[in-house]
Motif scaffolding. Structure first.
Motif, mmCIF file in Angstrom:
data_model
loop_
_atom_site.group_PDB
_atom_site.id
_atom_site.type_symbol
_atom_site.label_atom_id
_atom_site.label_comp_id
_atom_site.label_asym_id
_atom_site.label_seq_id
_atom_site.Cartn_x
_atom_site.Cartn_y
_atom_site.Cartn_z
ATOM 1 N N LEU A 35 0.811 -1.217 0.000
ATOM 2 C CA LEU A 35 0.000 0.000 0.000
ATOM 3 C C LEU A 35 0.841 1.261 0.000
ATOM 4 C CD1 LEU A 35 -2.960 -0.697 2.431
ATOM 5 C CD2 LEU A 35 -3.038 -0.356 -0.016
ATOM 6 N N ASP A 36 2.031 1.200 0.564
ATOM 7 C CA ASP A 36 2.816 2.424 0.698
ATOM 8 C C ASP A 36 4.294 2.142 0.435
ATOM 9 O OD1 ASP A 36 4.015 4.784 1.468
ATOM 10 O OD2 ASP A 36 2.527 5.174 3.026
ATOM 11 N N ILE A 49 2.396 1.907 14.132
ATOM 12 C CA ILE A 49 1.099 1.972 13.440
ATOM 13 C C ILE A 49 0.218 0.765 13.754
ATOM 14 C CG2 ILE A 49 2.073 3.359 11.565
ATOM 15 C CD1 ILE A 49 1.764 0.852 9.767
ATOM 16 N N LEU A 56 -8.565 0.282 12.921
ATOM 17 C CA LEU A 56 -9.198 0.559 11.627
ATOM 18 C C LEU A 56 -9.179 -0.674 10.724
ATOM 19 C CD1 LEU A 56 -7.654 4.084 10.851
ATOM 20 C CD2 LEU A 56 -9.788 3.568 12.005
ATOM 21 N N ARG A 63 -8.762 -1.726 1.891
ATOM 22 C CA ARG A 63 -7.709 -1.106 1.066
ATOM 23 C C ARG A 63 -6.677 -2.142 0.631
ATOM 24 N NH1 ARG A 63 -6.953 4.437 2.047
ATOM 25 N NH2 ARG A 63 -5.101 4.276 0.760
ATOM 26 N N TRP B 158 -0.611 7.004 8.594
ATOM 27 C CA TRP B 158 -2.078 7.125 8.579
ATOM 28 C C TRP B 158 -2.525 8.363 7.820
ATOM 29 C CZ3 TRP B 158 -4.249 2.846 9.143
ATOM 30 C CH2 TRP B 158 -3.689 1.877 9.976
ATOM 31 N N ARG B 160 -1.160 9.438 5.158
ATOM 32 C CA ARG B 160 -1.122 9.055 3.756
ATOM 33 C C ARG B 160 -2.213 8.037 3.429
ATOM 34 N NH1 ARG B 160 4.908 8.149 1.629
ATOM 35 N NH2 ARG B 160 4.658 8.968 -0.454
ATOM 36 N N PHE B 161 -2.402 7.111 4.362
ATOM 37 C CA PHE B 161 -3.379 6.037 4.163
ATOM 38 C C PHE B 161 -4.793 6.612 4.061
ATOM 39 C CE2 PHE B 161 -6.301 2.836 5.776
ATOM 40 C CZ PHE B 161 -5.895 1.669 5.143
ATOM 41 N N ARG B 163 -5.540 9.863 3.551
ATOM 42 C CA ARG B 163 -5.511 11.099 2.758
ATOM 43 C C ARG B 163 -5.670 12.298 3.699
ATOM 44 N NH1 ARG B 163 -3.967 7.711 -0.396
ATOM 45 N NH2 ARG B 163 -5.241 6.658 -1.941
#
Lengths: 75, 348
Positions: A35-36, A49, A56, A63, B158, B160-161, B163
């Motif tokens: 994802l990143d 994180i 979440l 996602r 977060w 970035r995740f 927005r």
């Protein structure tokens, strides 16, 4: 709040958190780099994180699944 | 930014900020214990656990109030800008102190309950309206839950995740959390008349936070942007201090920051690409504006972050007419180079 409602709320929160913990662990090991790009080769930040991923987890799963589908379509 | 993530991006300012924060928290907790430990006139003394929960609770409330006061303070007086920098660490520390408060509450009141402590906590009060007393526990639980979400999503990942607009909207939940805390304190105070001083202190602090927000909003209202053939009047060139910026707000669209660097003027969106921080309150270093929130930098000439970073901001066109600087409210695509306006060269 009645004792029965409180019991139900605690059970729901516990199940949500337990499942979130499992999703977070899998995501931080296998999914976050997809994802990143800034997560590639970065490991220490994953502990920071983890609580967010557990909280979440529905969004994270969604996602992550989309990123997987996009990756397959792009091949 | 586009570099590899780290758990915390420390720098000298952030270390100093965090050390000051830790010292203030420890000093407050120490002073609270020292003052609260003294026996009262009637010989009674407060249980250590109750003292601890009051210390943590009041400390978390003051930290939340500080976090909310920093924004308007910095808008009212630029000298408070350093407090804005690294505010996220203040938020995470606030959650930690609030969690200690909750830990003490559960440990003291519900540890030996025949039912599970959290169940006992949630069911400790009758439903609203079912009894004369006002329920205050749910407000504390709600505030702690919100603070937990904000702390858990404070890392750049977060941002970035989710927005930036969603992340920023999520973190505006600090306001409902604060309202919940105020209700938690107020309703708890009504049921426990032994803490009159704290009730008055909490009311004063809350009023102060509200007053600061109103004052900042009033001040921004005093400087509306004037339209001139579709362009917005920024003011005379001298109104923009060297090395800094001022902000103009179109009737619709994003706020625009106009900067002066080495006498020449440039305009960028006021929203930082990182967390939508207020770039107009940033300082200019080496031809780049530095966001006051987290130090992200963008070149004034094209809105691009310096390499190796890849973020880009919208630029705006400026012109000088009759001694007044005007900005076109229509943004250029992010990263579009715009030659800086030289007021001295433009004067005829």
């Amino acid at each position: 709040m009645s004792a029965r409602a409180a019991e139900f709320a605690v059970i729901v929160a516990t199940l949500y958190g337990a499942f979130g913990g499992a999703v977070a662990l899998a995501f931080l090991i296998f999914g976050v780099e997809r994802l990143d790009p800034a997560a590639r080769g970065a490991f220490a930040f994953r502990a920071a994180i983890a609580p967010g991923a557990a909280l979440l987890w529905p969004l994270v799963l969604w996602r992550w699944s989309r990123a997987g589908a996009d990756g397959r379509a792009g091949r | 930014m586009s570099e590899r993530y780290v758990p915390v991006s420390w720098n000298r300012s952030k270390i100093l900020y965090d050390m000051t924060l830790a010292a203030c928290v420890l000093l407050y907790l120490g002073a609270f214990h020292a003052l609260g430990d003294r026996p009262r006139a009637d010989g009674a003394s407060i249980d250590p656990q109750i003292l601890a929960m009051k210390a943590y609770g009041s400390c978390a409330f003051l930290m939340m109030s500080t976090a909310l006061a920093i924004g308007p303070l910095a808008r009212l007086d630029r000298r408070f800008l350093p407090l804005l920098y690294n505010r996220r660490h203040l938020g995470v520390a606030t959650f930690a102190v609030a969690a200690l408060h909750a830990w003490e509450v559960v440990g003291w009141y519900f540890a030996y309950s025949p039912t599970q402590p959290l169940v006992a906590l949630l069911s400790s009060e009758p439903a609203p309206g079912a009894a004369r007393d006002l329920p205050f526990v749910p407000f504390g639980v709600a505030a702690l839950a919100i603070l937990a979400v904000l702390a858990a999503t404070s890392h750049d990942f977060w941002l970035r995740f989710l927005r930036p607009p969603v992340w920023k909207a999520l973190h505006m939940a600090l306001y409902p959390a604060y309202l919940s805390v105020v209700a938690h304190i107020a309703f708890g105070h009504f049921q426990n008349d032994a803490t009159t001083v704290f009730g008055a202190l909490a009311a004063t602090v809350t009023a102060g936070v509200c007053a600061l927000h109103l004052a900042a909003a009033w001040r921004e209202r005093e400087t509306p942007a004037l339209a001139h053939r579709g362009w917005l009047a920024v003011g005379p060139p001298d109104a923009i201090p060297e090395g800094c910026g001022i902000v103009v707000r179109p009737a619709d669209g994003e706020a625009i920051a106009v900067f002066r660097n080495e006498g020449k003027l440039s305009a960028l969106t006021n929203l930082c690409a990182h967390q939508n921080g207020p770039l107009g309150e940033g300082k200019i270093l080496d031809g780049c504006v530095t966001c006051p929130w987290h130090g992200f930098q963008f070149r004034l000439v094209d809105g691009c972050a310096p390499p190796p970073f890849t973020e880009r901001l919208a630029t705006y066109n400026l012109r000088l007419a009759d001694g007044v600087v005007y900005v076109d409210p229509k943004p250029n695509p992010p990263g579009t180079p715009v030659a800086p306006l030289d007021p001295a060269g433009s004067r005829r």
